[in-house]
Design an enzyme around this catalytic site. Structure first.
Site, short mmCIF file in Angstrom:
data_model
loop_
_atom_site.label_atom_id
_atom_site.label_comp_id
_atom_site.label_asym_id
_atom_site.label_seq_id
_atom_site.Cartn_x
_atom_site.Cartn_y
_atom_site.Cartn_z
N HIS A 66 1.80 4.46 -2.81
CA HIS A 66 1.91 5.91 -2.57
C HIS A 66 3.32 6.39 -2.94
CE1 HIS A 66 -1.91 6.74 -0.65
NE2 HIS A 66 -1.72 5.88 0.33
N GLU A 113 -4.68 7.91 -3.10
CA GLU A 113 -5.14 6.63 -2.53
C GLU A 113 -5.42 5.60 -3.63
OE1 GLU A 113 -4.75 6.27 0.53
OE2 GLU A 113 -5.89 4.48 1.08
N HIS A 122 0.84 -1.21 0.00
CA HIS A 122 0.00 0.00 0.00
C HIS A 122 0.87 1.26 0.00
CE1 HIS A 122 -3.69 2.32 1.20
NE2 HIS A 122 -2.76 3.14 1.67
N GLU A 123 1.75 1.36 0.98
CA GLU A 123 2.59 2.56 1.06
C GLU A 123 3.54 2.62 -0.13
OE1 GLU A 123 1.60 4.74 3.08
OE2 GLU A 123 0.36 3.40 4.33
#
Ligand code: ZN
Length: 498
Positions: A267, A293, A263-264
């Protein structure tokens, strides 16, 4: 009189540098700061933020921006830079200093009251602080300006250009279409129970090494960023060449680390992918939190919870951790990462039920900011809506209305960006899939990074979020692609008709 962009550019660069310094101090606060330095760091950050605000609202900057706006023949990127900064400045200038200070004070009181209320499992201890925060947010929304819908002014702080009247029908449709899917999939999933990883433990050092490998395979440049550990994973940093991710290690469950990192990492790739000619300008940024997101959700859910991904990575993970994963098949592991179960806590929710948590918060926020829901009734309203959306009822306020930190800060308008991220991620995937899927099947993640870099990352803040999505996908915001994605994936995975 001739116009030069240079003095404006210098001011933009100074603001970005100040922002970078704030980013570094904040990252450090969440990772390595010694406990006794807490107060000192608070003061340092507030001084820097004061400087940032001062420079942003300076009259001289306003004059330079007005002069730039009056130029008819400015290159497109310079025009976009000036437009983005003028928008940020406009929001800051319109809010009087004493209101800014009152909000900061109410936020710190809100946080203290929220912690005490959680301790006592009693919303009433938080209620007066929340009341005050709501009043201040209404004042702030009026100061910023809106066309009758106060929530728009707050929403725009995170999702520039988005409006309630645009967003609400999409989220309502999404919520409605999710109800039968959630019922069918969670029932089928429960029949497969128990969760395939229950009762196992996972060496945290090995988890850590595996997350670094994943980042490298995704194309995250570890010479232009790093990963550390924190309680609440986040992406921060100072510059596209200094992007800092964090992840969380748990011995009983490898998923916070694996999916937190993916997830990160999503980003982080966005931050590393901005165009070099935009560095230290307002264009080296995402146009909205929702679009940011979309990058993390695309990697985490659509790629990271897909069968091709685990067909490639499960044997590698199993070889790293034979003591934990021996005897498990790729298929069982794939089921484990796609476990669907209505639950009380948003941050632990799966991708099927997640958006109902957002629907709940969005509708309540509209009522709260509109003054249509007495605060004393908020916990009961929360519980009733939770039961009707997901069929579960919180046993206490900590597992209900007190679970998120957002309202403790009086942060309203943020939650919808999570749902926007999910919807945009499915739209982008629908566009990317024909070119990228065959590469994913071969275990090559770089093809997706390259596609996103070309279509999304390098554009930075040239266009508002929905306009960029429209350009890339041929269509603005819609829940269709997300519903199609869920339906196809989960009907196949759990053998149900959706
Ligand atoms: Zn995120």
């Amino acid at each position: 009189m001739s116009f030069s962009f240079a003095p404006l550019l210098t001011r933009m660069q100074e603001l970005r540098d100040l922002g970078g310094a704030i980013g570094l101090l904040t990252w450090d606060q969440e990772t390595y700061l010694p406990a006794k330095a807490d107060e000192a760091r608070g003061a340092q950050l507030s001084t820097l933020q004061g400087l940032y605000h001062e420079r942003l609202t300076a009259t001289a900057l306003g004059d330079l921006l007005a002069a730039a706006a009056a130029q008819r023949d400015l290159p497109a990127d310079q025009r976009a830079m000036a437009r983005v900064l003028a928008w940020e400045r406009g929001r800051a200038v319109n809010v009087p200093g004493d209101l800014v200070r009152a909000i900061a004070e109410a936020q710190s009181q809100g946080l203290t009251a929220w912690r005490a209320a959680r301790e006592a499992k009693d919303f009433r201890l938080f209620q007066p602080a929340l009341q005050r925060l709501l009043e201040l947010r209404r004042q702030q929304a009026d100061a910023i300006g809106h066309s009758g819908q106060r929530y728009d002014a707050l929403l725009e702080g995170y999702e520039p250009g988005m409006r309630v009247e645009r967003l609400r029908p999409v989220l309502e449709s999404l919520s409605r279409r999710l109800v039968p899917i959630i019922r069918a999939v969670s029932e089928a999933c429960a029949r497969k129970g128990p969760w395939p990883l229950a009762g196992k433990t996972f060496d945290v050092e090995k988890q850590w090494r595996f997350t670094l490998r994943l980042l490298k395979d995704m194309g995250f440049d570890l010479d232009a960023g790093r990963q550390d550990k924190s309680i609440h994973p986040f992406t921060g940093g100072t510059h596209p060449r200094d992007v800092r991710l964090t992840t969380r290690l748990e011995a009983e469950n490898p998923f916070p680390a694996l999916f937190g990192t993916i997830h990160e990492g999503g980003h982080g790739l966005y931050e590393q992918g901005f165009s070099e000619e935009h560095f230290r300008t307002p264009l080296a940024a995402a146009p909205s939190m929702g679009l940011h997101e979309s990058q993390s959700r695309l990697w985490e859910n659509i790629v990271g919870r897909s069968r091709p991904f685990w067909r490639h990575y499960f044997p590698l993970l199993q070889a790293q951790m034979p003591e934990s994963l021996q005897g498990l098949t790729t298929e069982q592991f794939h089921v484990a990462v796609n476990w669907v179960e209505p639950s009380l806590i948003r941050v632990e929710a799966d991708e099927v039920t997640y958006n109902q948590h957002i629907a709940l918060r969005f509708e309540l926020e509209l009522l709260l900011i509109g003054g249509q829901l007495p605060l004393a009734d908020l916990p009961a309203e929360w519980n009733a809506r939770m039961e009707s959306l997901l069929g579960v009822r919180p046993p206490d306020d900590v597992k209900g209305v007190l679970q998120d930190i957002h309202w403790a800060w009086g942060e309203l308008g943020y939650f919808p960006t999570y749902a926007l991220g999910n919807l945009y991620s499915a739209q982008l995937w629908a566009a990317a899939r024909p070119a990228v899927q065959p590469e994913l099947e071969r275990g090559n993640l770089l093809a997706l990074r390259e596609w996103l870099r070309q279509k999304i990352h390098r554009e930075g803040y040239r266009y508002p979020a929905e306009e960029l999505v429209q350009r890339v996908c041929g269509r603005g915001l819609t829940d269709d692609d997300f519903i199609r994605y869920l339906t196809a994936k989960y009907s196949e995975l759990y053998g149900v008709t959706l």
